[in-house]
Scaffold this active site. Structure first.
Site, PDB file in Angstrom:
ATOM      1  CB  CYS A  35      37.786  29.743 -26.677  1.00  0.00           C
ATOM      2  SG  CYS A  35      36.726  28.850 -25.413  1.00  0.00           S
ATOM      3  CB  CYS A 104      34.502  31.929 -19.061  1.00  0.00           C
ATOM      4  SG  CYS A 104      35.852  32.824 -20.335  1.00  0.00           S
TER       5      CYS A 104
HETATM    6 FE1  FES Z   1      37.036  29.585 -23.275  1.00  0.00          FE
HETATM    7 FE2  FES Z   1      37.062  30.891 -21.215  1.00  0.00          FE
HETATM    8  S1  FES Z   1      38.110  31.404 -22.946  1.00  0.00           S
HETATM    9  S2  FES Z   1      35.856  29.410 -21.876  1.00  0.00           S
END
Ligand code: FES
Length: 144
Positions: A35, A104
């Site tokens: 991400c 996360c």
């Molecule tokens: Fe990347 Fe939450 S989506 S840490």
């Protein structure tokens, strides 16, 4: 049922311990290559106790809430306790995270452990390497 607990929303909207500690005793950074989110933790340690902790998180709301809660959990604790922090403990303290957001909270665990490692390395202190993440990033989560 709401996707996020009240605690998650509270720590996302009013994150505790945001910022930088100049001349920190330990600094740890963890990133998620999938991400692209990054979390940085700064520790101040006096007499083996974490007297101050700050974070900078460039990431999603769950990452911000996890950082905030994780810093609250270790502030005032013996430094050895920070090495035992798990993303499970962070998630439970937040009254849960959606399954696709559990990774996360892993960032918070990793960044804190890497900050303690940094302190130990700088001060030539022995520690249990098995308590540390094998590598920064998605070492033990399965986000995609
Ligand atoms: Fe990347 Fe939450 S989506 S840490």
């Amino acid at each position: 049922m709401a996707l996020y607990s009240e605690k998650v929303m509270d720590h996302f909207r009013n994150p505790r311990n945001v910022g930088i500690i100049e001349n920190a005793d330990g600094v740890g950074e963890a990133g998620n290559p999938v991400c692209g989110d990054i979390m940085k933790i700064y520790l101040k340690i006096d007499n083996d106790v974490i007297t101050d902790v700050k974070f900078e998180t460039f990431g999603c709301g769950s990452a911000i809430a996890s950082s905030s809660m994780a810093t609250e959990l270790i502030k005032g604790q013996p430094r050895a306790e920070a090495l035992k922090l798990t993303n499970k403990a962070v998630t439970e303290a937040l009254d849960g995270l959606p399954a696709h957001k559990l990774h996360c909270s892993v960032l918070a665990e990793e960044a804190i452990k890497l900050a303690v490692k940094d302190y130990y390395d700088k001060n030539h202190i022995e520690y249990d390497h098995s308590l540390l993440p094998e590598e920064s990033g998605c070492a033990h989560c399965h986000c995609d």
